[in-house]
Design a protein around this motif. Structure first.
Motif, PDB file in Angstrom:
ATOM      1  N   GLU A  93      -0.469  13.481  -4.196  1.00 33.45           N
ATOM      2  CA  GLU A  93      -0.086  12.091  -3.930  1.00 33.45           C
ATOM      3  C   GLU A  93       1.233  12.079  -3.158  1.00 33.45           C
ATOM      4  OE1 GLU A  93      -0.771   8.076  -3.872  1.00 33.45           O
ATOM      5  OE2 GLU A  93      -2.117   9.607  -4.640  1.00 33.45           O
TER       6      GLU A  93
ATOM      7  N   LEU B  78      -3.278   8.882  -0.358  1.00 38.43           N
ATOM      8  CA  LEU B  78      -2.981   7.614  -1.020  1.00 38.43           C
ATOM      9  C   LEU B  78      -3.988   7.436  -2.145  1.00 38.43           C
ATOM     10  CD1 LEU B  78      -1.447   4.893  -1.088  1.00 38.43           C
ATOM     11  CD2 LEU B  78      -3.196   4.019   0.463  1.00 38.43           C
ATOM     12  N   ASP B  79      -3.499   7.209  -3.342  1.00 41.14           N
ATOM     13  CA  ASP B  79      -4.359   7.080  -4.527  1.00 41.14           C
ATOM     14  C   ASP B  79      -5.281   8.288  -4.670  1.00 41.14           C
ATOM     15  OD1 ASP B  79      -3.235   4.610  -5.180  1.00 41.14           O
ATOM     16  OD2 ASP B  79      -4.721   3.505  -4.017  1.00 41.14           O
ATOM     17  N   ASN B  80      -4.706   9.463  -4.434  1.00 43.60           N
ATOM     18  CA  ASN B  80      -5.416  10.747  -4.524  1.00 43.60           C
ATOM     19  C   ASN B  80      -6.575  10.864  -3.538  1.00 43.60           C
ATOM     20  OD1 ASN B  80      -3.817  11.989  -6.610  1.00 43.60           O
ATOM     21  ND2 ASN B  80      -4.696  10.441  -7.966  1.00 43.60           N
ATOM     22  N   GLN B  81      -6.574  10.048  -2.500  1.00 45.13           N
ATOM     23  CA  GLN B  81      -7.610  10.070  -1.475  1.00 45.13           C
ATOM     24  C   GLN B  81      -6.988  10.484  -0.146  1.00 45.13           C
ATOM     25  OE1 GLN B  81     -10.929   9.399  -1.768  1.00 45.13           O
ATOM     26  NE2 GLN B  81     -11.173   9.865   0.376  1.00 45.13           N
TER      27      GLN B  81
ATOM     28  N   GLY C 178       2.777   0.750  -1.628  1.00 51.32           N
ATOM     29  CA  GLY C 178       1.456   0.496  -2.197  1.00 51.32           C
ATOM     30  C   GLY C 178       0.414   0.995  -1.233  1.00 51.32           C
ATOM     31  N   ASN C 179      -0.469   0.094  -0.798  1.00 54.86           N
ATOM     32  CA  ASN C 179      -1.496   0.493   0.178  1.00 54.86           C
ATOM     33  C   ASN C 179      -1.216  -0.081   1.567  1.00 54.86           C
ATOM     34  OD1 ASN C 179      -2.168  -2.187  -0.411  1.00 54.86           O
ATOM     35  ND2 ASN C 179      -4.334  -1.826  -0.051  1.00 54.86           N
TER      36      ASN C 179
ATOM     37  N   GLN D 203      -3.489  -2.320   6.132  1.00 56.07           N
ATOM     38  CA  GLN D 203      -4.019  -2.014   4.807  1.00 56.07           C
ATOM     39  C   GLN D 203      -4.699  -0.656   4.847  1.00 56.07           C
ATOM     40  OE1 GLN D 203      -6.674  -5.129   3.540  1.00 56.07           O
ATOM     41  NE2 GLN D 203      -5.227  -6.724   4.090  1.00 56.07           N
TER      42      GLN D 203
END
Length: 99
Positions: A13, A31-34, A56-57, A69
């Motif tokens: 992350e 982002l968010d483990n992606q 955030g995103n 986004q």
């Protein structure tokens, strides 16, 4: 042809790194483990996104403050096109891109 970019074990992350592949600058981030891969260029005026802020995103271009986004790449305000998101591929313990 598979072009490896990074070992999977390094994709934690907050990871962010730019790569040069066939004359194009690419940005790989997590982002968010992606893992997300995109062209390292803001569609507004071509500024690199490697130093863009991430809250955030929302990825915010440093040059003019345009926000996108993630993971979709859609601009928050419709003043410019979306980010050019690319598909990542995997081979063994590596993440990369097919060219």
């Amino acid at each position: 042809m598979f072009v490896p970019l990074e070992r999977l074990i390094n994709l934690n992350e907050g990871y962010r790194r730019t790569f040069q592949v066939e004359g194009r600058s690419l940005l790989l981030l997590v982002l968010d483990n992606q893992p997300l891969l995109l062209i390292d260029s803001c569609p507004h005026q071509g500024s690199p996104l490697g130093s863009a802020t991430l809250s955030g995103n929302i990825l915010r271009c440093q040059r003019h403050g345009i926000e996108f986004q993630l993971p979709s790449g859609v601009p928050v305000q419709a003043q410019c096109p979306g980010l050019s998101m690319l598909k990542v591929t995997y081979e063994g313990d590596r993440i990369g891109i097919d060219v």
